[in-house]
Structure formats: structure tokens, C-alpha cells
Design a protein around this motif. Structure first.
Motif, short mmCIF file in Angstrom:
data_model
loop_
_atom_site.label_atom_id
_atom_site.label_comp_id
_atom_site.label_asym_id
_atom_site.label_seq_id
_atom_site.Cartn_x
_atom_site.Cartn_y
_atom_site.Cartn_z
N LEU A 275 4.47 -4.97 -1.83
CA LEU A 275 3.78 -3.86 -2.65
C LEU A 275 3.73 -4.33 -4.12
O LEU A 275 2.93 -3.86 -4.88
CB LEU A 275 4.79 -2.72 -2.52
CG LEU A 275 4.18 -1.38 -3.20
CD1 LEU A 275 2.88 -0.89 -2.93
CD2 LEU A 275 5.40 -0.38 -3.08
N ALA A 276 4.52 -5.05 -4.50
CA ALA A 276 4.76 -5.46 -6.05
C ALA A 276 3.66 -6.32 -6.19
O ALA A 276 2.88 -6.28 -7.39
CB ALA A 276 6.21 -5.89 -6.28
N ALA A 277 3.33 -7.26 -5.21
CA ALA A 277 2.24 -8.27 -5.54
C ALA A 277 1.02 -7.39 -5.53
O ALA A 277 0.04 -7.75 -6.43
CB ALA A 277 2.20 -9.20 -4.36
N VAL A 278 0.80 -6.32 -4.67
CA VAL A 278 -0.48 -5.49 -4.95
C VAL A 278 -0.84 -4.72 -6.15
O VAL A 278 -1.75 -4.91 -6.90
CB VAL A 278 -0.51 -4.51 -3.53
CG1 VAL A 278 -1.57 -3.59 -3.71
CG2 VAL A 278 -0.70 -5.19 -2.43
N GLN A 279 0.58 -4.27 -6.48
CA GLN A 279 0.60 -3.58 -7.95
C GLN A 279 0.15 -4.68 -8.98
O GLN A 279 -0.54 -4.17 -10.03
CB GLN A 279 1.82 -2.79 -8.07
CG GLN A 279 1.97 -1.73 -7.05
CD GLN A 279 3.41 -1.04 -7.31
OE1 GLN A 279 4.17 -1.75 -7.64
NE2 GLN A 279 3.58 0.17 -6.71
N ARG A 280 0.52 -5.75 -9.04
CA ARG A 280 0.51 -6.58 -10.01
C ARG A 280 -0.99 -7.13 -10.05
O ARG A 280 -1.61 -7.16 -11.16
CB ARG A 280 1.24 -7.97 -10.02
CG ARG A 280 2.73 -7.93 -10.19
CD ARG A 280 3.39 -9.22 -10.46
NE ARG A 280 3.39 -10.00 -9.19
CZ ARG A 280 4.43 -9.97 -8.39
NH1 ARG A 280 5.44 -9.14 -8.34
NH2 ARG A 280 4.22 -10.66 -7.05
N ARG A 281 -1.63 -7.28 -8.87
CA ARG A 281 -3.07 -7.38 -8.87
C ARG A 281 -4.13 -6.63 -9.39
O ARG A 281 -5.00 -6.86 -10.04
CB ARG A 281 -3.63 -7.82 -7.47
CG ARG A 281 -2.97 -9.27 -6.92
CD ARG A 281 -3.71 -9.86 -5.74
NE ARG A 281 -3.76 -8.59 -4.55
CZ ARG A 281 -2.99 -8.83 -3.43
NH1 ARG A 281 -1.85 -9.74 -3.49
NH2 ARG A 281 -2.74 -7.97 -2.71
#
Length: 283
Positions: A275-281
């Protein structure tokens, strides 16, 4: 810029975890020494999860407290059912469920397929162990996992090594929470569940169909090349991600509830990081 350590607890993650922890009131008379901060102790638990280090070897200079302090706090939080109930502040759903809902809302979670599989960690003893017929009769335990089509863990379970894999798809499917995140009814069941030959049994195929899920399971005695191996790779990848947590490679804990806390935490952290990776993108 230095890359953060995998056991570091950032403010966002701590904002989720802290409200879950039981409050212990200090005595007014003879209060004793103040307890080590929860956040540092939680980081110590994650340090053990990631590195696989023995509790008594936990480095004191990192400030996590002693290994016994971290173990006692883990036992205390496990007995308080923190891990099964992991809740977000102000929400009525389980934290893992809420996390899955956010992933589904971000179009990351894919319920079109799911896959089940099991692994045999090394074991030093304890409850939920048994002689594994697949490992020359050695006493051991099994981790059973169901993931979505992208490899995000939906549920995990611990059994003895003597428990046949074929018995586990039904409990795992029942353990998948209702996942919101989009308009309409919450999603709980995948359309299809994939499994290798270890799950081949017509009785359990019928039970899976009764849940409204199509079983796609390889049959014993048939030639290889069915193509299922190319479809169920994502559950193998999920186990590879869980193997990053070295504490899961060998079961050192005698108490099964203490050991079960580790794969539960590992699955939650995998989802959290996705989820954190998606939010960063998208930021």
C-alpha cells in the motif's frame, strides 16, 4: 539518503498499532520502574522477526530493551488478542481487513483468482506440531497461506506437519475477511482458487464449490504441463516474501500462539508495504 531499516516503525504505522495495545495502569504505591516505551519494544519485536536473532541476543545498544522485555510484551499483546483484532483507529473492521480494503480501493487487490499453498519451516518443538509424511517423518509445523492474484496474503494459518494440505482450503477461505474499498457489497470470496496436486480430492472440490468458488486443482497421476504452475506463481512469491522474515524459517517458539503472531505480522507488513508503494507512486 540512508535507506530506513526494515524494522523501523514510522509514524504512520505506529499510528495504526499504538491504539491496539492494552493500557497498563501504574500502581500509585510502589509503582516500580517505568515500562520501556511500547514503540521501541515493538521495533525490537520486528527486529527479531526480520533477523531471526535469538531473544537473548537482541542488541542492547539499539534501545529496544532486553530480549526478555520484548518477549514478555509480545506474549502480553498476544494474550490480549492484539494480532487477530489489529484495528485501525476509529474503524470497526480489523486492521488487516481495513488494509485490504484500501488495497482494493486502489485497484491493487485482485479477487479474480486466489491460490493456496503450504510450507514447512524448521521446528524445535511445541504444540501444533506433528510428524510430516512429506519430510521423512520429521516432527514439524506447516504455514498455510491463501493470496489474491497479485500475491497479497489474505489469510494465514498454522498446523502440525502431519496435517494434510487438502484439508486447509476450506478453513483458509473462511478466514478471508469481507473486504470493502469499493461501492457495493464487500468482497470475500475469490472467483477461482488454484492449488497443486497436494489439494487433489473430489470431496474438498465439492466443499469449495459450495462456497461459490471454482476449484482449479491439478490431479494426481496426470502428466505435468497442466499450466497451473505458471498461474499460481504468485503464492510462491508470497512465501518468498515471508521468508524475508528470517524468524519464520525456523519455529523456535514453543508456544504456538507466540509463533502464530509472527506470520500474522509478516502478512500485515507485506500488505502495508504494498500500500505504501502504491501511495508513493500516486503522490
Amino acid at each position: 539518503m540512508a535507506r530506513p531499516k526494515p524494522w523501523a516503525v514510522d509514524d504512520e504505522l505506529w499510528a495504526v498499532v499504538e491504539p491496539l495495545l492494552p493500557k497498563v495502569e501504574r500502581r500509585t504505591r510502589h509503582p516500580g520502574r517505568e515500562r520501556h516505551p511500547h514503540r521501541l519494544v515493538f521495533q525490537g519485536i520486528l527486529f527479531v522477526l526480520h533477523t531471526g536473532i535469538a531473544w537473548e541476543h537482541l542488541p542492547q545498544e539499539l534501545g529496544f530493551g532486553s530480549g526478555m522485555t520484548c518477549w514478555r510484551r509480545l506474549a502480553e499483546w498476544t494474550e490480549a488478542e492484539v494480532w487477530p483484532r489489529l484495528r485501525r483507529p476509529g474503524r470497526g473492521r480489523g486492521r488487516h481487513e481495513a488494509l485490504l480494503a484500501e488495497l482494493r480501493g486502489a485497484n491493487v487487490l485482485d479477487f479474480s483468482r486466489a491460490a493456496v499453498d503450504g510450507s514447512h519451516p524448521g521446528v524445535k518443538g511445541g504444540s501444533k506440531t506433528g510428524r510430516s509424511p512429506a519430510d521423512r517423518g520429521r516432527t514439524g509445523s506447516k504455514h498455510h497461506l491463501i493470496t489474491d492474484a497479485t500475491g497479497i496474503p489474505l489469510a494465514v494459518a498454522l498446523t502440525g506437519g502431519n496435517r494434510n494440505d487438502v484439508t486447509q482450503p476450506i478453513p483458509l477461505l473462511h478466514a478471508v475477511p469481507s473486504v470493502r474499498g469499493k461501492r457495493g457489497r464487500p468482497r470475500r470470496r475469490p472467483d477461482v482458487v488454484l492449488g497443486d496436486r497436494g489439494y487433489d480430492h473430489d470431496k474438498y472440490r465439492r466443499l469449495v464449490r459450495c462456497l461459490g468458488v471454482k476449484p482449479l486443482i491439478a490431479r494426481r497421476g496426470t502428466e505435468h504441463g497442466s499450466g497451473l504452475g505458471t498461474q499460481r506463481w504468485f503464492v510462491e512469491r508470497a512465501f518468498a516474501h515471508l521468508d524475508w522474515f528470517r524468524r519464520l524459517r525456523i519455529r523456535w517458539e514453543i508456544r504456538d500462539d507466540i509463533h502464530e503472531a509472527f506470520p500474522t505480522l509478516g502478512c500485515a507488513l507485506i500488505g502495508w508495504r504494498r500500500l505504501a508503494a502504491v501511495q508513493r507512486r500516486h503522490s
